[in-house]
Each structure stands twice: as C-alpha cells, then as structure tokens.
Design an enzyme around this catalytic site. Structure first.
Site, short mmCIF file in Angstrom:
data_model
loop_
_atom_site.label_atom_id
_atom_site.label_comp_id
_atom_site.label_asym_id
_atom_site.label_seq_id
_atom_site.Cartn_x
_atom_site.Cartn_y
_atom_site.Cartn_z
N THR A 1 -1.89 5.64 2.27
CA THR A 1 -2.89 4.46 2.32
C THR A 1 -3.02 3.62 3.59
O THR A 1 -1.91 3.05 3.78
CB THR A 1 -2.95 3.83 1.01
OG1 THR A 1 -3.30 4.60 0.02
CG2 THR A 1 -4.28 2.84 1.04
N LEU B 1 0.74 -1.18 0.15
CA LEU B 1 0.09 -0.01 -0.13
C LEU B 1 0.83 1.25 0.00
O LEU B 1 2.11 1.26 0.64
CB LEU B 1 -0.95 0.10 1.20
CG LEU B 1 -2.00 -1.13 1.44
CD1 LEU B 1 -2.81 -0.94 2.68
CD2 LEU B 1 -3.04 -1.02 0.19
N ASP B 2 0.31 2.25 -0.73
CA ASP B 2 0.95 3.62 -0.59
C ASP B 2 1.30 4.09 0.95
O ASP B 2 0.42 3.61 1.63
CB ASP B 2 0.42 4.72 -1.37
CG ASP B 2 0.07 4.47 -2.84
OD1 ASP B 2 1.15 3.47 -3.41
OD2 ASP B 2 -0.86 5.10 -3.30
N LYS B 3 2.39 4.76 1.01
CA LYS B 3 2.57 5.34 2.21
C LYS B 3 1.41 5.65 3.19
O LYS B 3 1.13 5.38 4.35
CB LYS B 3 3.68 6.35 2.48
CG LYS B 3 4.06 6.81 4.08
CD LYS B 3 5.29 7.69 3.71
CE LYS B 3 4.93 8.99 3.17
NZ LYS B 3 3.99 10.01 4.10
N ARG C 1 -6.61 6.33 -7.13
CA ARG C 1 -6.35 7.53 -7.11
C ARG C 1 -6.40 8.06 -8.42
O ARG C 1 -7.14 9.18 -8.76
CB ARG C 1 -5.09 7.74 -6.34
CG ARG C 1 -4.98 7.26 -4.85
CD ARG C 1 -3.29 7.21 -4.34
NE ARG C 1 -2.96 8.65 -4.26
CZ ARG C 1 -1.56 9.05 -4.04
NH1 ARG C 1 -0.86 7.86 -3.72
NH2 ARG C 1 -1.05 10.02 -3.88
#
Length: 296
Positions: A141, A137-139, A237
């Site tokens: 998220t 996961l993105d930082k 996103r």
C-alpha cells in the site's frame, strides 16, 4: 547526549498549582514520560533552576523539560534510501511511502524498509531519535505515513489517533462495478483461523467501519474514495473483498494481478491537529503512476 528540550510559560490558570499537575494535565506528559525524565537522565527546570514535580508554580514561570536521549534498537540499520517528504518540523516527519516498501523490518524484510530509510535521514541531519511510526501501511500500500521524531510527540499523536483526531482517506480500485454512489461497510474483522496474516469478516471480530464514495467506473473496475472510522489490519481490503469487490491486484483477498502488481490502494490524504503547535495540518500524496491512469 540529551534529548528533546521544550519550554513553556505558565499561564494564570496554573498559578499556585503543582508542576506535576501542569505537566500531566496541561502538557499531556504520560506517567512513563515523567518517570523517564526522573530516572533515565532527563531534567526539569523552572526559571532556570532545577525543580521537582512537587514545585508550586506561579504565573509567568518558565518551565523547561529536557527529555533523556533516545536509545535506538540495533535491529534497525540506517540505509541510504530516498524519502518523499510531504511535511517536516522539529516534532513530525510525514512521508509518501512507495508501494513495495515495508514500514518496519520483519523476519522476511530485514532491510529496505521505511524505518531503515528514516534512521539514515536522521543521521544525515543530526536527529538523535529512533523510529516512531504513528500509522503503518502494508508493504504494497502506498501513501502517507506519519512519523514522530521523538517519544513525546508519538504519545500525543497516538492519543489523537485513539480519539479519532487523525483523519485519513484512501483511493482504492476494486474489481467489478459498485452500483451505489456511496455507502458504509459495518462488519467486524478478526484474524482468519488458519492464518497468521489474513483477516476476515467474522461475528466475533473487532468493530470495523469503512465509508466509501465512488469516484469513477470503467467497464470492469470501480475507483472509490475511502474513509476509515476504525483502523483494523487490512480493513479496506477485507471489507471490499467481503462486499464481492476485492481490490485489483490483491491476490490475498481474491483480486487478480493482471493489470497491477500490488493491491490498488493509496493513502492520499491526512489531516490532524499538530499536538505541540496546535496548528491544523492537511496533507495530500499524489497518486502513484500504476493507479493514476484509472483516475484520469
């Protein structure tokens, strides 16, 4: 030090067949895994006796595999950081990652990552493994990250993911009012020409499909439940930004950080068939406080 040990009983379907076929076709060991066992310190036993993959099996033979010990990269230093564990067994660890924590170290974030936390947890519990993230996961998220405790489980879960066997759903909050109750965004995504980070919808991009259903609306935002059919970088996103409804807090793709300090995106649900026990695993991660108010 040895690594993972697994035992299997040979069924009548494999009577008279080679051990190599049993391991590759029935137990899904990759060529790399078999090579590691042969050349990097692993072992194979049949009925307690050392065997090679050329051995002919008989029904009710007991096959034991001892994988070589895993070697950790020195670039990931164990750190004492608490984990919100949703599920754990001998093969998998599933955690609820908080927003603001990168999954793995990078040049900009060499510490404080999920990988640092997991290796510390492994050390405290005598688990001799390195970090194998099945998904990332993105930082900023939050939500569910599935981690394999050994390379074999990671290989099996990666195959399951490629075959669409891992079902993940997200909650997102977008700017503006999405008038349709549900929909599908089918738009290819590729790297933005002048950026190493940003992605965009572009005709020469990779296939990307996002399904969504509206859960609620406020005067200015829409809360959606999102299911990914593909897993491109920043897919949710990018797709909602391209739709004209960027996620609130997502200033990289047109959102504003007036109401929340990160993109409002949470991976709340995950289900899969456990690759070793063959049991169905279904997990949910509760919404973090900064998103919970919109749902309620």
């Amino acid at each position: 030090m040895t690594g993972l040990q697994l035992q299997w009983l040979v069924g009548d379907d494999w009577d008279g067949k080679l051990l190599r076929e049993f391991l590759k076709e029935e137990k899904k060991l990759s060529k790399r895994a078999l090579a590691d066992i042969k050349f990097a310190g692993g072992s194979i036993f049949v009925n307690g006796e050392f065997a090679t993959v050329r051995k002919t099996l008989q029904m009710n033979d007991e096959v034991e595999i001892i994988f070589p010990a895993e070697v950790r990269s020195g670039s990931i230093v164990p750190e004492k950081i608490g984990l919100d564990i949703l599920y754990e067994d001998a093969h998998l660890l599933v955690v609820n990652k908080p927003a603001g924590m990168p999954t793995i170290p990078s040049r900009d974030h060499v510490s404080g990552t999920l990988a640092n936390a997991v290796l510390y947890y492994y050390d405290q519990h005598g688990i001799s493994s390195t970090f194998h993230a099945v998904n990332r996961l993105d930082k900023d998220t939050s939500g569910i990250v599935v981690i394999a405790k050994h390379r074999f489980a990671h290989d099996l879960m990666a195959k399951e993911q490629q075959n669409g066997g891992i079902h993940r759903e997200y909650i997102a909050i977008t700017h503006g009012i999405i008038t349709t109750q549900k929909g599908t965004i089918n738009a290819p995504i590729g790297r933005k020409t002048d950026s190493i980070i940003e992605r965009e919808v572009r005709s020469d991009g990779q296939k990307a499909i996002t399904h969504f259903r509206v859960l609620s609306r406020t005067a200015e935002e829409t809360v959606v439940r999102v299911k990914l059919e593909t897993g491109r970088t920043h897919q949710i996103r990018v797709h909602f930004s391209n739709l004209g409804h960027p996620l609130i807090g997502d200033d990289l793709y047109g959102g504003e950080r007036t109401k929340i300090e990160r993109q409002a995106l949470h991976s709340f649900y995950c289900s899969f068939l456990h690759p070793l026990t063959l049991e169905k695993v279904s997990l949910e991660a509760p919404l973090p406080p900064d998103m919970k108010n919109w749902i309620e």
